[in-house]
Design an enzyme around this catalytic site. Structure first.
Site: not given
Length: 557
Positions: A254, A376
């Site tokens: 991330s 995601e």
């Protein structure tokens, strides 16, 4: 590092009754190894399985406090000869956006197929202050195999694996992860192991302070400069802990992955090589269409909240006041972003990061693996978006400098409001989840492949629930671990494969015999390894599509 002479330091060590093992792996009368870094001295602590020593909470820069706030990190010049046993942990000030309170319950309900039970009792109050939080937070942890200090001959020149944590550049720390399971993988089959490092870097307002018109000394990407500083510190000092400074691999998920992308694209790729040789980018989350005007808006938000005329004025506020402002401004961010974060500053970032990646303005000497997860966008989805007007409004908030015409193109051509089955979605929420997943993550992986001439290696983590950050549990798997969202046990077979390619890549890169070679080179055909229940499959990257071409090319045309 201190500029005092070795003689002065030796005198200081004698006065304090400390061993004079300057710059080396040192010894200790208690049996625990001591490493002397001149300005600080550190004692290792043996892990429960007697396989590695932990040298925790090592300062790699001067504390960024007082007049050093909002500026570039400075070398550690202050001398403290007290032996640091690593027991006092510090983390940087934290913040979370309020929209987590909407998206996370929706994500859990979507995964489980069940509505969350209604709350019982009064709503919980704010959590108590975390005693670890401090502006003085530029520390790193080093875990090094026992044989570096105890073996004869001593181990040296071991591979180095550096974890850069995620958290939206607003939260997280080096202490969030227990690396014991990953470290143990490095000792399998008689292997000597590797040196593991986790780093802190400034977050939120402290790491990404906005800049007013006359704030020429403010480093708006200070958190990324912290990372760069820590990585250079590792290059200069890791040999004292048995590591090879020429064999450093960084990995992160991330914001950690986009941090690595930022380091690869730093200074437009024109300021020398990055301070590492290999990189693993897991779900690189990047706010799209970020230009200087976007951060000018953040300055206006902060200026109003703080009632200041400049960051020089804000620098004089107390830690308590600044932490409250950090929480306020980050908490008020619109869906799918955090207000504070990486920005085009004309220095570290001369251009939008995603565009820099796609156009190959990167350090191409680094060997790269990049991948993403199958679902995601779910973490970032606002379930209240149920029509095209709200869809466009969310993306206009996310990308305020983007023209209305581009937003309209996004909503009518790229992700049309068509739920007939002709598109990869049949509801408004599925549409938004796909658009956010591709715009924030998947297409950044695609852009990285393009920027490296498709010579990167690729994966798609597609194990249910395949949400953002779901793969971190496998990266740091320890026996008996469970998934943090579902509570279901993680598959040890998958974990063995997952940790195997990570450690093999750190040790051997893509050399013959490394399981990292099971992740294919992307090539112009867009090949990726799809990690799935029942077995991995070599296939085409779903992000190699016309929608991602919009995100990496059309958005900026």
């Amino acid at each position: 590092m201190s500029r005092f002479s070795a003689g002065v330091l030796a005198f200081a060590a004698l006065a304090a009754g400390l061993p004079q093992s300057f710059g080396g792996g040192g010894g200790s009368s208690s049996g625990a190894p001591i490493v002397d870094l001149f300005s600080t001295v550190h004692r290792g602590a043996l892990d429960a399985n007697s396989t590695y020593y932990s040298f925790d909470n090592i300062p790699y820069a001067e504390p960024p406090v007082g007049l050093f706030r909002f500026r570039q990190p400075l070398p550690k010049l202050t001398i403290n000869r007290t032996v640091n046993d690593g027991s006092v942990t510090k983390i940087c000030p934290q913040a979370n956006p309020a929209w987590f309170g909407i998206s996370v319950p929706f994500m859990i309900e979507t995964i489980t197929g069940q509505p969350l039970p209604p709350p019982t009792g009064p709503p919980p109050g704010p959590p108590p202050p975390d005693p670890r939080v401090s502006e003085d937070c530029l520390y790193l942890d080093i875990k090094t195999p026992k044989g570096v200090f105890d073996a004869s001959p001593k181990l040296k020149k071991l591979p180095v694996l550096v974890w850069i944590h995620g958290g939206g550049f607003a939260g997280g720390s080096k202490s969030d992860i227990n690396p014991a399971g990953l470290i143990s993988k490095g000792f399998e089959n008689g292997k000597p192991g590797f040196v593991y490092i986790g780093i802190n870097y400034r977050l939120g307002l402290f790491g990404f302070p906005p800049r007013g018109p006359f704030d020429f000394d403010v480093a708006t990407n200070a958190g990324l400069l912290d990372q760069r500083f820590a990585l250079n510190w590792i290059k200069d000092n890791i040999d004292k802990f048995g590591g090879d400074p020429d064999k450093v691999t960084v990995f992160g998920e991330s914001a950690g992955a986009s941090s690595i992308a930022a380091q690869l694209a730093a200074y437009g790729g024109n300021n020398g090589v990055a301070p590492f040789e290999r990189a693993i980018l897991q779900s690189p989350a990047i706010r799209p269409a970020t230009d200087a005007a976007v951060y000018a808006e953040v300055w206006q938000k902060f200026k109003t909240a703080a009632n200041v005329l400049s960051m020089a004025h804000a620098r004089l506020l107390s830690t308590t006041q600044l932490q409250a402002l950090n929480a306020q401004v980050a908490g008020s961010a619109s869906f799918a972003h955090f207000n504070f974060g990486p920005n085009v500053d004309g220095f570290f970032f001369p251009d939008d990061l995603a565009r820099s990646l796609a156009r190959g303005k990167v350090d191409k000497t680094v060997e790269v693996i990049v991948g993403y997860n199958g679902w995601e966008g779910l973490l970032f989805t606002d379930p209240r978006v149920q029509d095209n007007t709200a869809f466009k409004a969310l993306f206009q908030d996310l990308m305020p400098s983007t023209s209305a015409a581009k937003i309209n193109q996004l909503a009518t051509t790229v992700y049309p409001e068509d739920f007939s089955g002709a598109q990869p979605y049949t509801t408004q929420s599925q549409r938004l989840t796909l658009a956010l997943g591709e715009g924030l993550v998947n297409c950044n992986a695609f852009a990285t492949h393009l920027g490296y001439g498709n010579q990167t290696r690729a994966y798609l983590y597609d194990l249910f629930p395949a949400i953002h950050a779901a793969d971190v549990g496998y990266s740091f798997y320890n026996t008996g671990a469970v998934d943090s969202f579902s509570g279901m046990p993680l598959d040890p077979t998958v974990a063995a494969f997952w940790q195997g390619w990570i450690t093999d890549f750190a040790v051997s890169g893509s050399q013959a015999g490394s399981t990292a070679t099971l992740l294919p080179k992307y090539t112009s055909a867009g090949k990726t390894l799809k990690v799935r229940t029942g077995g991995n499959v070599l296939g085409d990257d779903p992000a190699r599509n016309a929608r991602c071409r919009f995100w990496v090319d059309g958005l900026y045309a």
